[in-house]
Design an enzyme around this catalytic site. Structure first.
Site, mmCIF file in Angstrom:
data_model
loop_
_atom_site.group_PDB
_atom_site.id
_atom_site.type_symbol
_atom_site.label_atom_id
_atom_site.label_comp_id
_atom_site.label_asym_id
_atom_site.label_seq_id
_atom_site.Cartn_x
_atom_site.Cartn_y
_atom_site.Cartn_z
ATOM 1 N N TRP A 132 -2.970 -2.771 -1.568
ATOM 2 C CA TRP A 132 -2.475 -4.104 -1.950
ATOM 3 C C TRP A 132 -3.189 -5.012 -0.821
ATOM 4 C CZ3 TRP A 132 2.239 -6.264 -4.753
ATOM 5 C CH2 TRP A 132 2.393 -7.552 -4.452
ATOM 6 N N LYS A 163 23.684 -16.427 -6.608
ATOM 7 C CA LYS A 163 23.791 -14.980 -6.204
ATOM 8 C C LYS A 163 25.083 -14.083 -6.607
ATOM 9 C CE LYS A 163 20.471 -14.187 -6.424
ATOM 10 N NZ LYS A 163 19.313 -14.693 -6.524
ATOM 11 N N CYS A 219 0.679 -1.327 0.046
ATOM 12 C CA CYS A 219 -0.064 -0.021 -0.175
ATOM 13 C C CYS A 219 0.862 1.388 -0.039
ATOM 14 C CB CYS A 219 -0.899 0.124 1.400
ATOM 15 S SG CYS A 219 -1.735 -1.668 1.462
ATOM 16 N N ASN A 232 -1.707 2.385 6.084
ATOM 17 C CA ASN A 232 -1.145 1.144 5.534
ATOM 18 C C ASN A 232 -0.915 0.429 7.109
ATOM 19 O OD1 ASN A 232 -0.804 2.242 3.052
ATOM 20 N ND2 ASN A 232 1.273 2.919 3.363
ATOM 21 N N GLY A 233 -0.636 -0.857 6.888
ATOM 22 C CA GLY A 233 -0.385 -1.679 8.015
ATOM 23 C C GLY A 233 -1.464 -2.638 8.275
ATOM 24 N N LYS A 236 15.702 -8.537 -15.779
ATOM 25 C CA LYS A 236 14.704 -9.030 -14.738
ATOM 26 C C LYS A 236 13.794 -9.781 -15.351
ATOM 27 C CE LYS A 236 13.566 -8.756 -10.348
ATOM 28 N NZ LYS A 236 14.216 -9.321 -9.485
ATOM 29 N N HIS A 287 32.825 -37.209 -4.692
ATOM 30 C CA HIS A 287 32.698 -37.953 -6.200
ATOM 31 C C HIS A 287 33.247 -37.267 -7.185
ATOM 32 C CE1 HIS A 287 30.673 -41.052 -3.987
ATOM 33 N NE2 HIS A 287 29.818 -40.003 -3.296
ATOM 34 N N GLU A 294 21.461 -21.555 -4.405
ATOM 35 C CA GLU A 294 21.150 -20.305 -4.618
ATOM 36 C C GLU A 294 22.201 -19.311 -4.199
ATOM 37 O OE1 GLU A 294 18.710 -18.582 -6.149
ATOM 38 O OE2 GLU A 294 18.639 -16.524 -4.912
ATOM 39 N N ARG A 313 5.595 -0.146 -6.000
ATOM 40 C CA ARG A 313 5.386 -0.988 -4.581
ATOM 41 C C ARG A 313 4.412 -1.910 -4.938
ATOM 42 N NH1 ARG A 313 7.231 1.471 -0.162
ATOM 43 N NH2 ARG A 313 5.516 0.429 1.354
ATOM 44 N N GLU A 332 26.064 -13.986 -10.253
ATOM 45 C CA GLU A 332 25.284 -13.086 -11.156
ATOM 46 C C GLU A 332 25.896 -11.497 -10.827
ATOM 47 O OE1 GLU A 332 21.307 -13.914 -9.030
ATOM 48 O OE2 GLU A 332 20.706 -13.392 -11.086
HETATM 49 C C1 F6R Z 1 18.263 -14.777 -10.255
HETATM 50 C C2 F6R Z 1 17.103 -14.397 -10.951
HETATM 51 C C3 F6R Z 1 16.780 -15.425 -11.924
HETATM 52 C C4 F6R Z 1 15.150 -15.785 -11.930
HETATM 53 C C5 F6R Z 1 14.714 -16.530 -13.243
HETATM 54 C C6 F6R Z 1 13.336 -16.835 -13.299
HETATM 55 O O1 F6R Z 1 18.425 -13.945 -9.365
HETATM 56 O O2 F6R Z 1 16.133 -13.567 -10.638
HETATM 57 O O3 F6R Z 1 17.212 -16.661 -11.898
HETATM 58 O O4 F6R Z 1 14.621 -16.301 -10.876
HETATM 59 O O5 F6R Z 1 14.876 -15.802 -14.422
HETATM 60 O O6 F6R Z 1 12.550 -15.796 -13.290
HETATM 61 P P1 F6R Z 1 11.046 -15.593 -12.622
HETATM 62 O O7 F6R Z 1 10.974 -15.986 -11.128
HETATM 63 O O8 F6R Z 1 10.633 -14.302 -12.862
HETATM 64 O O9 F6R Z 1 10.231 -16.693 -13.425
#
Ligand code: F6R
Length: 602
Positions: free
Chosen positions: A75, A482, A2, A99-100, A597, A501, A478, A27, A485
């Site tokens: 939201w 991170k 929100c 909000n909240g 993204k 192995h 993961e 947001r 990337e």
């Molecule tokens: C890594 C990352 C990507 C996404 C992947 C799938 O930090 O963001 O590996 O996880 O491209 O994206 P979504 O989750 O949007 O389907």
């Protein structure tokens, strides 16, 4: 999540509110509304969906001359995204935005209903406006009624209230949710973050928890539990992009810090006493389901993999996880009794979407776990559970992963209850751990400084291995993803027991091993795996609640009463480690090279 905007002054109010709400769009929200009092007359508009819908509804409305105005993007949490549930909420003569969460709203609502008040929405917010009018009708002055109202609210809130009984005033209160006041000569602005008022107000005062008061005649009166207070305004930043980062250096950093708070949103309304409730699902949907297949990519694939341990262990249901781009072309055998789950932050990932379409063509029931409502994957799925992480701007996903994992954990318990595979004791332990998760996600300065200091050792070398067992294996994957990337250093996640192995051949002092060593999950086993690496001179960074003598670097964790609490605390540490290494290497943390993204191509 929100957003709030408010204004007292002579300028055209509709534009100020709509412009301000637009700045808060990032947001995430699913409905919006505004309310204005001008010449003692109230006007109010609400619309479901995007702000354009609200702009269309207010097309012929203009408010020139002195007035007060409040606006909100919602939201949905308590109640669906409908116009009735959208803010501002109306009493008889007053409007409120908030909000909240008002934690005691049901108790207050019952009291008000008992005195004849009718509620029209399912929200907790509506309680505020009725409570104000209830006290006001008992011959209290408007501010006294507002003060009494605020005194009765429990929970987190930032709220603005306007009323025909005092048409030149905005009443405000803040506790736990952000709110600030902007000043420009006689104009007063309110907002839940700076961006809506940058370029409009020159000075700002950031309200503290427990502060409340009113804005009138070009100034505010400020109070807290000790009475009236003085306050100092400060100059307002002129740079919107910087302001959106709320003082953090990068969006990724901000999003790491946000995880504790957004996790509460993810859980809100879904933990019900000693049970899990998803208003998006019904038990009938799960009838006949005897296995689960999950498809996803990247980080989302890692949360899926972690959940497969939970589905099998807690709900005793077979669960297979597949990388969506592989699944599409393997000519998979699909069984109609399999629940097909897709996981996606964006809801637009092409491979995941196509995998979902294949499963639907084969007649499987589909469920998506997604952060973006109305995205392609959500529209294509039979059912959706939203992760409520708020918009994620950093390309490297952090809070999306955390909230996906939480939803999947809750879902595994939901299914365990449905399938009667969980005892009361285990259930109580799981719910208790869930409730404590936001604490395990908090980042303190000491931890961040420590990771910053030790990160200087890890800028070179010939590669990283992140190792873990059980759910800590997907977390290792993961952590490695991170790091690669945003640092462009080579990193691999590996099941700790697999190192001998093959990969152990790489071990020497230039091989960095990040060892996830939880107390509650096969500690002795992973300890021997790490000892094997140490014996070959690998450089070890151990993350564990238990001191480990062979570690070159050691980060001690604190929440070791449940594997998932250990999981989330270690997750934050690996995220900050990647962040600090990337910053030291001078990389663009939020927009790493070659990455996007939302991956809408195959
Ligand atoms: C890594 C990352 C990507 C996404 C992947 C799938 O930090 O963001 O590996 O996880 O491209 O994206 P979504 O989750 O949007 O389907």
């Amino acid at each position: 999540m929100c957003g709030i905007v408010g204004y007292v002054g002579l300028k055209e109010k509709k534009e100020i509110l709509l412009d301000g709400l637009k700045e808060l769009e990032y947001r995430g929200y699913d409905s919006a509304g505004i309310a204005v009092i001008e010449n003692k007359k109230l006007s109010n508009f609400k619309a479901v969906g995007k702000l354009e819908n609200l702009a269309l509804k207010t097309k012929n409305y203009l408010s020139s001359g002195f007035g007060v105005a409040i606006g909100h993007t919602r939201w949905a949490t308590h109640g669906k995204p409908t116009e009735l549930n959208a803010h501002p909420h109306l009493g008889e003569k007053s409007f409120v935005v908030h909000n909240g969460i008002i934690e005691n709203y049901q108790e207050l609502k019952r009291k008000l209903q008992g005195s004849g008040v009718t509620f029209v929405s399912q929200t907790d917010t509506e309680t505020i406006v009725h409570l104000f009018e209830y006290y006001q009708k008992q011959n209290m002055q408007p501010f006294e009624a507002f003060e009494k109202t605020v005194d009765e609210l429990e929970g987190a809130y930032a709220t603005l209230l306007i009323s025909e009984v005092e048409p030149d005033t905005i009443f405000f209160a803040k506790n736990g949710s952000p709110m600030l006041v902007g000043f420009d000569d006689k104009d007063i602005y309110f907002a839940s973050s700076d961006t809506p008022i940058i370029g409009k107000a020159k000075e700002v005062y950031y309200l503290n928890d427990g502060e409340y008061g009113y804005a009138k005649d070009g100034n505010i009166k400020l109070y807290d539990k000790n009475g009236e207070k003085t306050f100092t305004k400060q100059p307002l930043s002129k740079d919107k992009f910087t302001a959106q980062k709320d003082g953090y250096r990068f969006f990724m950093e901000k999003e790491i810090y946000e995880q504790s708070r957004v996790m509460s949103e993810t859980m809100m309304g879904r933990i019900n006493g000693n049970s899990i409730h998803f208003e998006e699902l019904d038990q009938e949907f799960l009838n006949g389901i005897d296995s689960i297949k999950i498809c996803a990519c990247g980080t989302s694939y890692h949360s899926a993999l972690a959940s497969s341990y939970l589905f099998e262990r807690l709900a005793r249901i077979p669960c297979v996880v597949e990388i969506a781009s592989e699944f599409r072309y393997k000519e998979p055998l699909l069984d109609k009794n399999t629940l097909f789950i897709t996981i996606s932050q964006s809801g637009e990932t092409a491979d995941t979407l196509e995998a979902l379409k294949m499963a639907k063509r084969a007649g499987l029931k589909s469920l998506s776990i997604c952060n973006v409502d109305n995205s392609s994957i959500v529209r294509e799925s039979d059912k959706t559970i939203l992760t409520r992480a708020g918009i994620e701007k950093g390309v490297a996903s952090t809070k999306a992963f955390a909230t996906q994992t939480m939803v999947l954990w809750m879902l595994s318990i939901y299914m365990a209850i449905h399938r009667k595979t969980i005892s009361q004791d285990v259930l109580t332990g799981e719910i208790n751990a869930m409730i404590h998760t936001p604490k395990a996600l908090l980042v303190n300065d000491e931890l961040h400084t420590k990771i910053h200091r030790l990160s200087k050792r890890y800028l070179h070398g010939h590669g990283f291995f992140f190792i873990g067992r059980d759910i800590f294996y997907p977390l290792a994957l993961e952590g490695a993803l991170k790091l690669k990337e945003i640092s462009y250093l080579h990193a691999e996640g590996y099941p700790a027991g697999e190192m001998k192995h093959g990969p152990i051949a790489l071990a020497d002092s230039h091989l960095f091993t990040v060892a996830l060593m939880p107390r509650t999950m096969h500690y002795e086993k992973i300890k021997s795996n790490v000892e094997e690496l140490s014996a070959r001179d690998a450089t070890i960074l151990a993350i564990s609640p238990m001191p480990f003598d062979l570690a070159d670097d050691f980060i001690q964790t604190r929440y070791d009463s449940h594997p998932m609490l250990e999981f989330f605390e270690m997750m934050v540490i690996t995220q900050i480690l990647a962040l600090e290494i990337s910053i030291r290497l001078g990389n663009d943390v939020d927009m790493p090279r070659n990455l996007a993204k939302s991956v809408t191509v195959e």
